[in-house]
Scaffold this motif. Structure first.
Motif, short mmCIF file in Angstrom:
data_model
loop_
_atom_site.label_atom_id
_atom_site.label_comp_id
_atom_site.label_asym_id
_atom_site.label_seq_id
_atom_site.Cartn_x
_atom_site.Cartn_y
_atom_site.Cartn_z
N ILE A 141 0.84 -1.19 -0.17
CA ILE A 141 -0.05 0.09 0.02
C ILE A 141 0.69 1.28 -0.11
N VAL A 142 1.89 1.27 0.66
CA VAL A 142 3.03 2.23 0.30
C VAL A 142 3.07 2.73 -1.13
N ILE A 143 3.46 1.75 -1.97
CA ILE A 143 3.56 2.08 -3.29
C ILE A 143 2.31 2.61 -3.94
N LEU A 144 1.01 1.94 -3.41
CA LEU A 144 -0.15 2.51 -4.21
C LEU A 144 -0.21 3.83 -3.58
N TYR A 145 -0.09 4.20 -2.41
CA TYR A 145 -0.57 5.61 -1.80
C TYR A 145 0.44 6.87 -2.49
N MET A 146 2.01 6.18 -2.69
CA MET A 146 2.67 7.24 -3.32
C MET A 146 2.33 7.40 -4.61
N SER A 147 2.08 6.35 -5.42
CA SER A 147 1.75 6.49 -7.00
C SER A 147 0.59 7.27 -7.11
N GLU A 148 -0.30 7.40 -6.07
CA GLU A 148 -1.79 8.25 -6.41
C GLU A 148 -1.52 9.57 -5.80
N THR A 157 -19.17 -5.29 -9.79
CA THR A 157 -20.50 -6.14 -9.74
C THR A 157 -20.37 -6.64 -7.99
N SER A 158 -20.08 -8.10 -8.07
CA SER A 158 -20.04 -8.69 -6.68
C SER A 158 -18.60 -8.56 -6.08
N TYR A 159 -18.38 -9.01 -5.08
CA TYR A 159 -16.97 -8.95 -4.52
C TYR A 159 -15.88 -9.92 -5.51
N LEU A 160 -16.45 -11.16 -5.71
CA LEU A 160 -15.73 -11.85 -6.55
C LEU A 160 -15.74 -11.68 -7.87
N GLY A 161 -16.63 -10.87 -8.33
CA GLY A 161 -16.72 -9.99 -9.56
C GLY A 161 -15.58 -8.96 -9.74
N SER A 162 -15.43 -8.31 -8.71
CA SER A 162 -14.56 -7.37 -8.56
C SER A 162 -12.87 -7.94 -8.91
N TRP A 163 -12.72 -8.96 -8.23
CA TRP A 163 -11.48 -9.51 -8.25
C TRP A 163 -11.25 -10.24 -9.70
N LYS A 164 -12.43 -10.71 -10.29
CA LYS A 164 -12.38 -11.26 -11.68
C LYS A 164 -11.88 -10.19 -12.76
N ALA A 165 -12.29 -8.83 -12.35
CA ALA A 165 -12.05 -7.58 -13.32
C ALA A 165 -10.52 -7.66 -13.50
N CYS A 166 -9.63 -7.99 -12.59
CA CYS A 166 -8.28 -7.83 -12.66
C CYS A 166 -7.58 -8.89 -13.88
N PHE A 167 -8.61 -9.77 -14.34
CA PHE A 167 -8.07 -10.70 -15.24
C PHE A 167 -8.94 -10.82 -16.33
N THR A 168 -9.87 -9.61 -16.72
CA THR A 168 -10.42 -9.74 -17.90
C THR A 168 -9.68 -8.90 -19.04
N ILE A 176 -9.11 -1.16 -10.33
CA ILE A 176 -8.37 -2.46 -9.95
C ILE A 176 -6.91 -2.02 -9.35
N ARG A 177 -6.64 -0.93 -9.02
CA ARG A 177 -5.35 -0.54 -8.63
C ARG A 177 -4.85 -0.95 -7.53
N SER A 178 -5.76 -1.11 -6.55
CA SER A 178 -5.36 -1.31 -5.08
C SER A 178 -5.11 -3.05 -5.14
N ARG A 179 -5.64 -3.67 -5.99
CA ARG A 179 -5.50 -5.41 -6.01
C ARG A 179 -4.74 -5.57 -7.07
N GLY A 180 -4.37 -4.96 -8.04
CA GLY A 180 -3.36 -5.01 -8.95
C GLY A 180 -2.05 -4.69 -8.46
N VAL A 181 -1.75 -3.65 -7.44
CA VAL A 181 -0.60 -3.53 -6.83
C VAL A 181 -0.46 -4.48 -5.64
N GLY A 182 -1.34 -4.91 -5.26
CA GLY A 182 -1.47 -5.78 -4.20
C GLY A 182 -0.77 -7.40 -4.52
N LEU A 183 -1.51 -7.88 -5.91
CA LEU A 183 -1.04 -8.98 -6.33
C LEU A 183 0.43 -8.99 -6.90
#
Length: 565
Positions: free
Chosen positions: A166-173, A289-300, A448-455
């Motif tokens: 999250i430091v990387i995410l925070y700094m980039s934003e 969409t749903s919680y799982l759908g928001s994770w799925k968005a990282c791979f669309t 998807i930025r927070s999840r993308g940086v997290g992954l």
């Protein structure tokens, strides 16, 4: 949204006005966030030294000190050398476990951190990570055996996962586009400072034959947690987080603090409009969409499309994998043990300290390089340089650097190996070290930025863990080991060849662009032609915000939210 206030935002068609001028105070805000790198670096530094401490080895092996077992003999006598290599050394599986378990905890922490940061905010997530880290630090400091040390490192790793992602995410934003690369490179610089500080402390306590030898280096980490946690409590939240939550009044206030401008200034309105317009555009493409759908968005999307979420996620994950597979943490995790095995170095702890000093002194060059030369270019040339340096180290070690009874090592060859290891560190510190963190903070859309940086960060720690697990079995001069010694640099050099090809074919150039302009660039170009791309329109103009003000509801805090706060 019922019950919400309405904010009117007007955008601009001028691509040069999509970011407000920045004050010195704003630079200090984003620079302080880089302090989170201290955690990563300090842990990397102290563990390698502790594994080579006489007291720690005696405590974990129940073997006598070499000077007690062989009174009257010097450490250069062959029988003493053989005793240190075969008996008076922490077992491979214990080295592997205590080193890698923190990375395992960090892997899961980094993945979870994305969801937490979207729910409670980037800033609060980092502060929470500091608290979790302290719990793990207490256990590590109190440990006198393997079990408590492992549990402590696992918990501490979970907290470091929150912080590192999250430091990387925070700094980039919040960082200004013109110096975003340099500011995020400051995170890598703090990592190198953390490694150096750890090695300095370890060097000062290595000769102690009590628990203070390893407890002092571990306990000092609490200072970093307090500084970062208290400091971030005083800093503003990311304005892009508030836009994502639909709280535009808070977004305007946070952006005004970050940019050092009045909240109602034209500059703040223009930049806020661009962030909002970009978010609206992204939401229209990938609706939540749903919680799982928001994770799925990282791979669309298609992997062949540079702008697809799938391509960006894979790019971030592989980028961090390649950074670890350069072998840099082999040097910092197991450098002391490796230098002890060379047999011709009288003070391996001092050589480890020198390598970390090279890391610190060369990293600041990247502050200029990432902005003047660009992310993509330094990644390509950095990988090429590391290939050359590591192959030279491996060749020297194979031909003249081995230390065996039949073929004693050539001291000059050992000096040459150390010199090229330092050049390899310098190549990493000015290129892949900072640039890999910079790129993952820039390539993801807000949805998807927070999840993308997290992954991506989780990938870094996953491969960090793998390296921690396998390296003792690759280089240790013990039974059931591959006993590669310096030949391991052939492996790292070969992997750097892959890093070179990856950077050339898949990494786009993102310097000098806002995060919203990076989105546009990825839609209109390819990595190999990205350096020539220039902004030609704004998202606000594309959505007609420059002609017609945008009225968006601002969500009010519920009583539950206020209570939780």
């Amino acid at each position: 949204m019922p019950g919400g206030a309405v904010t009117t935002v007007t955008g601009t068609t001028d691509v040069n006005r999509v970011e407000a001028p920045v004050t010195v105070r704003a630079y200090l805000i984003v620079a302080f966030a880089a302090f989170g790198g201290i955690f990563f670096g300090y842990d990397t530094g102290w563990m390698g030294g502790v594994l080579g401490m006489d007291y720690f080895i005696k405590q974990y092996t129940n073997q006598e000190y070499p000077d007690v077992k062989f009174p009257g003999l010097s450490k250069d006598d062959q029988i003493v050398k053989d005793y240190r290599k075969s008996t008076f050394v922490v077992a491979q599986w214990q080295q592997s476990l205590v080193t890698s378990i923190l990375s395992a905890g960090t892997f899961f922490g980094a993945i979870i951190a994305g969801d937490v940061a979207d729910f409670i905010g980037r800033r609060v997530t980092i502060i929470l990570g500091c608290g979790i880290f302290c719990i793990g630090g207490i256990l590590q400091t109190a440990s006198t055996g393997l079990a408590v040390m492992v549990v402590g490192r696992l918990i501490a790793g979970f907290g470091v996962g929150f912080i590192s992602a999250i430091v990387i995410l925070y700094m980039s934003e919040i960082a200004p586009k013109k110096v975003r690369g340099a500011i995020v490179a400051g995170y890598q610089f703090c990592i190198t400072i953390g490694i150096l500080l750890a090695n300095c402390v370890v060097y000062g306590t290595q000769s102690r034959r009590d628990t203070g030898s390893y407890r002092i280096p571990i306990a000092i980490q609490f200072l970093w947690a307090l500084i970062l946690g208290i400091g971030l409590a005083l800093l503003p939240e990311s304005p892009r987080f508030w836009v994502k939550k639909g709280k535009l009044d808070k977004a305007a206030t946070a952006l005004a603090r970050v940019r050092g401008q009045p909240a109602d200034s034209d500059y703040i309105q223009d930049e806020l409009a661009e962030i909002i317009a970009n978010h609206e555009y992204e939401m229209s493409i990938v609706p939540q969409t749903s919680y799982l759908g928001s994770w799925k968005a990282c791979f669309t999307g298609k992997i062949s499309s540079p702008s697809s979420n799938l391509r960006r996620t894979v790019l971030g994950i592989v980028m961090q994998m390649m950074q670890q597979l350069t072998g840099i943490n082999f040097i910092f995790y197991f450098g002391t043990v490796f230098f002890q095995q060379l047999g011709t170095i009288s003070d391996p702890f001092m050589i480890s300290l020198v390598t970390t000093l090279v890391n610190v002194l060369t990293t600041p060059f990247s502050f200029v390089m990432v902005e003047k030369i660009g992310r993509r270019t330094i990644l390509i040339w950095g990988a090429a340089a590391m290939v050359i340096m590591q192959f030279i180290v491996a060749i020297i070690g194979t031909t003249a650097g081995r230390d065996t009874p039949d073929h004693p090592a050539n001291p000059n060859a050992t000096r040459a190996m150390i010199a090229f290891i330092c050049l390899n560190i310098a190549s990493f510190a000015t290129t892949w070290g900072p640039a890999a963190w910079i790129v993952i903070g820039e390539i993801f859309p807000l949805t998807i930025r927070s999840r993308g940086v997290g992954l991506s960060t989780a990938s870094n720690w996953f491969w960090n863990c793998i390296i921690g697990v396998i390296t003792p079995y690759l280089v240790a001069d013990q039974p059931n080991s591959a006993k590669l010694g310096s030949n391991v640099f052939f492996m790292w050099g070969g992997l750097c060849c892959i890093s070179f090809l990856f950077a050339y074919f898949f990494v786009p150039e993102t310097k000098g662009l806002t995060l919203e302009q990076v989105d546009k660039m990825l839609e209109e170009t390819t990595p190999r032609t990205s350096r020539k791309w220039k902004p030609h329109s704004t998202f606000a103009a594309d959505l007609n915000l420059a002609e017609k003000p945008l009225e968006l509801p601002v969500a009010q805090e519920t009583q539950e939210t206020k209570t939780a706060a």
